[in-house]
Design an enzyme around this catalytic site. Structure first.
Site, PDB file in Angstrom:
ATOM      1  N   HIS A 368       0.809  -1.223   0.000  1.00 34.59           N
ATOM      2  CA  HIS A 368       0.000   0.000   0.000  1.00 34.59           C
ATOM      3  C   HIS A 368       0.835   1.262   0.000  1.00 34.59           C
ATOM      4  O   HIS A 368       0.290   2.348   0.225  1.00 34.59           O
ATOM      5  CB  HIS A 368      -0.919   0.041   1.222  1.00 34.59           C
ATOM      6  N   LYS A 559      -9.423  13.453   4.611  1.00 35.59           N
ATOM      7  CA  LYS A 559      -8.473  12.343   4.632  1.00 35.59           C
ATOM      8  C   LYS A 559      -7.485  12.591   5.765  1.00 35.59           C
ATOM      9  O   LYS A 559      -7.481  13.680   6.340  1.00 35.59           O
ATOM     10  CB  LYS A 559      -7.731  12.242   3.296  1.00 35.59           C
ATOM     11  N   ARG A 560      -6.637  11.602   6.078  1.00 38.67           N
ATOM     12  CA  ARG A 560      -5.597  11.836   7.071  1.00 38.67           C
ATOM     13  C   ARG A 560      -4.760  13.057   6.676  1.00 38.67           C
ATOM     14  O   ARG A 560      -4.583  13.331   5.485  1.00 38.67           O
ATOM     15  CB  ARG A 560      -4.699  10.596   7.193  1.00 38.67           C
ATOM     16  N   THR A 667      -8.997   5.986  -1.793  1.00 40.89           N
ATOM     17  CA  THR A 667     -10.306   5.344  -1.944  1.00 40.89           C
ATOM     18  C   THR A 667     -11.414   6.358  -1.662  1.00 40.89           C
ATOM     19  O   THR A 667     -12.524   6.214  -2.163  1.00 40.89           O
ATOM     20  CB  THR A 667     -10.451   4.133  -0.990  1.00 40.89           C
ATOM     21  N   LYS A 671     -15.223   7.187  -3.386  1.00 44.61           N
ATOM     22  CA  LYS A 671     -16.483   7.395  -2.664  1.00 44.61           C
ATOM     23  C   LYS A 671     -17.116   8.719  -3.076  1.00 44.61           C
ATOM     24  O   LYS A 671     -18.332   8.815  -3.277  1.00 44.61           O
ATOM     25  CB  LYS A 671     -16.229   7.390  -1.150  1.00 44.61           C
TER      26      LYS A 671
HETATM   27  C1  26Q Z   1       3.355   1.838  10.672  1.00 48.68           C
HETATM   28  C2  26Q Z   1       4.289   1.815  11.695  1.00 48.68           C
HETATM   29  C3  26Q Z   1       3.929   2.167  12.982  1.00 48.68           C
HETATM   30  C4  26Q Z   1       2.629   2.530  13.248  1.00 48.68           C
HETATM   31  C5  26Q Z   1       1.687   2.547  12.234  1.00 48.68           C
HETATM   32  C6  26Q Z   1       2.053   2.196  10.941  1.00 48.68           C
HETATM   33  C7  26Q Z   1       1.071   2.264   9.845  1.00 48.68           C
HETATM   34  C8  26Q Z   1      -0.289   2.225  10.094  1.00 48.68           C
HETATM   35  C9  26Q Z   1      -1.184   2.343   9.071  1.00 48.68           C
HETATM   36  C10 26Q Z   1       1.490   2.401   8.543  1.00 48.68           C
HETATM   37  C11 26Q Z   1       0.580   2.519   7.513  1.00 48.68           C
HETATM   38  C12 26Q Z   1      -0.770   2.509   7.777  1.00 48.68           C
HETATM   39  C13 26Q Z   1      -1.772   2.701   6.747  1.00 48.68           C
HETATM   40  C14 26Q Z   1      -1.524   2.910   5.492  1.00 48.68           C
HETATM   41  C15 26Q Z   1      -2.586   3.239   4.543  1.00 48.68           C
HETATM   42  O1  26Q Z   1      -3.729   3.476   4.918  1.00 48.68           O
HETATM   43  N1  26Q Z   1      -2.297   3.260   3.243  1.00 48.68           N
HETATM   44  C16 26Q Z   1      -3.306   3.615   2.260  1.00 48.68           C
HETATM   45  O2  26Q Z   1      -3.898   2.420   1.774  1.00 48.68           O
HETATM   46  C17 26Q Z   1      -5.018   2.712   0.971  1.00 48.68           C
HETATM   47  C18 26Q Z   1      -5.667   1.379   0.591  1.00 48.68           C
HETATM   48  O3  26Q Z   1      -4.883   0.699  -0.327  1.00 48.68           O
HETATM   49  C19 26Q Z   1      -4.595   3.503  -0.251  1.00 48.68           C
HETATM   50  O4  26Q Z   1      -5.753   3.863  -0.967  1.00 48.68           O
HETATM   51  C20 26Q Z   1      -3.834   4.764   0.157  1.00 48.68           C
HETATM   52  O5  26Q Z   1      -3.328   5.407  -0.994  1.00 48.68           O
HETATM   53  C21 26Q Z   1      -2.705   4.395   1.096  1.00 48.68           C
HETATM   54  O6  26Q Z   1      -2.068   5.568   1.580  1.00 48.68           O
END
Ligand code: 26Q
Length: 824
Positions: A368, A559-560, A667, A671
């Site tokens: 991702h 979004k975030r 995503t 939506k």
């Molecule tokens: C990593 C290390 C320590 C703590 C947390 C994390 C962590 C947590 C969540 C790293 C990444 C995430 C989430 C990533 C994420 O949401 N990525 C998104 O995934 C979506 C679904 O595929 C994509 O549409 C987005 O582009 C992408 O940013």
């Protein structure tokens, strides 16, 4: 039980007519909640209603699982650290076609269904895109009647609740389970031991083989909680199994025997902390031991559970890849690969070659992210301490893998260094993405651009080595939650025009295309949007005491908060619009409400500062009569699945403005377009595919392409030169830097300005500014012609069929999992 006849277990009052429902609700209220209608508060009624809805899922849930056992169907297991489910009640009601009668029954009881729904806590067991994708995928797996189970962690505290105080984000704990969770079934008998630490013993088996055994250390128990996942208008109800940490009994007893009772009980909390809280997405933060423990905790419990179920009806591990598929949602569960190897080698005594063949044919991995700083890696020292046997196995996987690389490319030392599972510089670390690629038979990116960049840049060595392993599967979203549930007004309009098949078959939306030119349909489409805008305006008034004009253009970025998503670029645009209106009262632009929402990781200073700037700019705009009625900026706090369901139907313009090449897919973009918003976006992630399908004339494209970004980086990008050459941009940045928006603290935004001007503007905000403003002007021109706008909006909705996650899951089922619905 032998001679089990499911019919003898039928519930005695599962009727679905309003009278049956009333009886059921009253029964539940009295016998489960322990209240009578005189003392019941709204939340009690919600619980009663949730229980009676759940009752109506249970028989299908059990029959679904009996049919999987009966047919021995191949199953998929979706392993994810996050499942961002949101609320469950309305989803369940609509899926089983039970909502209308419930509404009626409640009305007779003097209750309002929508009001009760609002009281349900979101299950916010995820950060954003990745977690919500897992929830959408589970919805589609059930709706497509596929045998699938989700595995994850039952966090006691989900995503933090965001409050804004003095313009700043503060984080509050989200105790979503406090009032009880009617959607989960605790399974105290389904518990597994999970080991941490200890050491590896080598020994000789009677047949002369060298074997390994991982012993000692600490044990934690993982206890299962099951949540039914119903499909839409189908008998299939799959399972989401989440693990909760419990202190191990053995451990307690030992201390107890030593007489230290209080310490034994107090120590329980140390192990039970494991499932206490979801880590907020701080992709570049590293070395968080508790997070690694969480990963192994849920992986170990899930694999024990998967193998136990496999062995109930199978005996030969050679059959494993024919009977199960395991999907890794990013590298977060990638420790599964050495864990399955460990189980097969040490517990079931398979030979390495067989175990490895079984493992790679079982696993597949979804990536991702492209950002190198976001690729997970764990220090070797930490792994050796917590999971010593896994570290040995990873070394052996690496040794054998690099040997095969050497055979094909002798003498290429740098290639070996690049592909190694172990990063050597700056302290040895395990590269989890390399482990996941080597241990899987399929690796996918989540949009065409993202998959291409994975293959051509990030993992190009691996792509050359395993050309057939890499594929693309573009993300999708579930039309159940994101159109049918979130936007009943538009859903009714659509169903009135083309029937309601689209809910399960989004391809049907294409039948709306001819209506894009139909004046009457255009009018009704605009009216639906207007009604949703009025609803959102009411919510903003109710929760924030802020007035917004439902006749203004609703321009949203939700979004975030992340630098690469470039909320800063949006801020620059908003300030530009502000200045233009201030300075030229005749400035020709539609009245506009810009809506932003999103959370920042608690330790991500730049993102937090961006939130503060947004709120500071909002106050200045708010207090300036010169722009009253023409421009408004609102930051909606605590963006979550439920807020998304309120905002998205009301959006007319969707901001998808990440630096090209940085957003894997997105995503929210899907939506919003599905709900008839036009996108203003860069050529990034799935934006490209959305634009292709809705037509470039119905999409406001701007900015550098991923290739141009790379080229600019290579040739040397000078943001200062952009700043000097655009007087309006220069003025805006100077205002921010000199404290125009923070007069009580003029230097508040120095770091932002410094990053843009003197630290190289890594996300190329200034480089895209001019093009962004041009795109905004084109957008304004189209908005003036409401008929033309309506046509473009309809064509957005009509052409979104590709972005249903039913299509996404169908692709996984065919290309990766090789599963089909079982014949019942
Ligand atoms: C990593 C290390 C320590 C703590 C947390 C994390 C962590 C947590 C969540 C790293 C990444 C995430 C989430 C990533 C994420 O949401 N990525 C998104 O995934 C979506 C679904 O595929 C994509 O549409 C987005 O582009 C992408 O940013």
């Amino acid at each position: 039980m032998s001679n089990f006849d499911p019919d003898t277990f039928k519930h005695d009052y599962l009727g679905t007519e309003p009278d049956d429902i009333q009886l059921s609700i009253n029964n539940r209220l009295v016998y489960t909640i322990g209240k009578d209608p005189y003392t019941a508060v709204a939340h009690d009624w919600l619980q009663a209603l949730s229980y009676i809805t759940r009752d109506r899922l249970i028989e299908r849930w059990m029959e679904t699982h009996r049919s999987y056992y009966r047919t021995g169907a191949k199953r998929v297991y979706y392993l994810s650290m996050e499942f961002l489910i949101g609320r469950s009640l309305n989803n369940a009601l609509l899926n089983i076609g039970f909502r209308e009668n419930c509404e009626e029954a409640l009305k007779q009881l003097g209750l309002d269904l929508e009001e009760l729904q609002q009281l349900e806590y979101d299950a916010a067991l995820g950060n954003g895109g990745l977690g919500r994708l897992a929830a959408c995928i589970m919805d589609s797996i059930s709706t497509l009647d596929l045998p699938g189970t989700g595995y994850g962690i039952r966090y006691e505290y989900g995503m933090f609740r965001q409050a804004i105080e003095d313009g700043k984000q503060i984080e509050l704990p989200e105790n979503w389970l406090a009032a009880g969770n009617p959607w989960e079934f605790p399974r105290p008998e389904v518990v597994y031991k999970v080991r941490f630490g200890g050491q590896v013993m080598e020994y000789q088996a009677p047949d002369g083989q060298r074997r390994h055994s991982w012993i000692e250390g600490d044990e934690v128990l993982a206890m299962a909680y099951d949540t039914p996942i119903p499909g839409f208008h189908t008998e299939t109800v799959n399972n989401l199994r989440l693990w909760s940490a419990k202190a191990s009994h053995d451990f307690d007893l030992e201390c107890f025997n030593q007489g230290d009772y209080i310490r034994a009980v107090a120590d329980k909390t140390i192990s039970e902390n494991l499932s206490k809280v979801l880590y907020p997405d701080d992709r570049s933060s590293e070395n968080q031991e508790l997070r690694l423990r969480q990963q192994y905790f849920f992986v170990s419990a899930s694999l024990q559970d998967i193998l136990r179920r496999f062995l109930q009806i199978n005996s030969d591990f050679q059959d494993l890849p024919e009977k199960i598929a395991i999907q890794l949602n990013d590298t977060h569960p990638a420790i599964s690969i050495p864990e399955l190897m460990r189980l097969l080698l040490d517990e079931y005594h398979l030979q390495w070659r067989d175990a490895w063949d079984i493992t790679t044919r079982t696993f597949s991995y979804t990536n991702h992210t492209l950002l190198p700083e976001a690729l997970e890696s764990w220090p070797v020292g930490l792994l050796e301490r917590l999971l010593p046997r896994h570290m040995q196995i990873i070394y052996e996987i690496n040794r054998r893998f690099l040997l095969t690389v050497t055979h094909l490319h002798p003498d290429d030392i740098t290639l070996l260094q690049r592909m190694s599972l172990i990063e050597e510089e700056g302290g040895k670390k395990v590269r989890m993405a390399h482990l996941a690629i080597v241990g899987s038979h399929k690796v996918n990116g989540v949009s065409e651009l993202h998959s291409n960049l994975l293959q051509e840049k990030t993992f190009s060595d691996f792509h050359e080595f395993f050309p057939d392993r890499f594929i693309n599967i573009t993300n999708g979203v579930t039309p159940r939650r994101w159109l049918n549930e979130a936007n009943p007004i538009l859903s009714q309009l659509i169903s009135g025009a083309i029937g309601s098949e689209w809910i399960k078959d989004l391809g049907q939306l294409e039948r709306l295309q001819p209506l894009a030119d139909d004046s009457e349909f255009q009018q009704r489409f605009l009216e639906a949007k207007r009604a949703n805008k009025a609803r959102l305006a009411d919510l903003i008034m109710f929760y924030m005491r802020v007035t917004v004009d439902p006749d203004s253009l609703f321009d949203v970025q939700i979004k975030r908060i992340h630098e690469y998503k470039r909320q800063m670029l949006n801020v620059l645009r908003i300030i530009a619009l502000y200045l233009r209106i201030c300075e030229n009262p005749d400035y020709d632009a539609p009245a506009r409400t810009v809506i932003l929402a999103g959370k920042s990781a608690p330790g991500y200073q730049m993102a937090k500062l961006t939130i503060r700037l947004i709120n500071d700019v909002a106050s200045i705009i708010d207090s300036d009569p010169a722009v009253a009625g023409r421009l408004k900026l609102v930051f909606i706090p605590n963006y979550d699945v439920s807020t998304a369901c309120d905002i998205i139907p009301a959006a007319e313009l969707s901001q998808q403005i990440s630096t090209a090449g940085m957003e894997a897919s997105g995503t929210g973009n899907m939506k919003l377009a599905l709900n008839g918003a036009l996108t203003m976006g860069t050529l990034d992630g799935a934006n490209i595919e959305i634009r292709e399908r809705v037509g470039p004339e119905n999409f406001f494209t701007f900015g550098l392409t991923a290739e141009e970004i790379q080229k600019k980086r290579r040739l040397g990008y000078d943001p200062h030169q952009v700043y000097e050459s655009d007087p309006e941009l220069k003025r805006i940045i100077d205002m921010i830097g000199q404290g125009y928006f923070s007069p009580e603290e003029p230097k508040r935004y120095h770091t932002i300005v410094d990053n843009l001007l003197h630290k190289g503007d890594h996300f190329m905000v200034l480089a895209d500014y001019h093009s962004y403003m041009e795109s905004d002007a084109q957008m304004c021109a189209l908005y003036r012609d409401q008929k033309a706008w309506a046509k473009a909006a309809i064509l957005n909705t009509a052409n979104m069929s590709h972005f249903s996650c039913d299509r996404t899951v169908q692709e996984y089922a065919e290309k990766v999992w090789s599963i089909k619905p079982p014949i019942r």
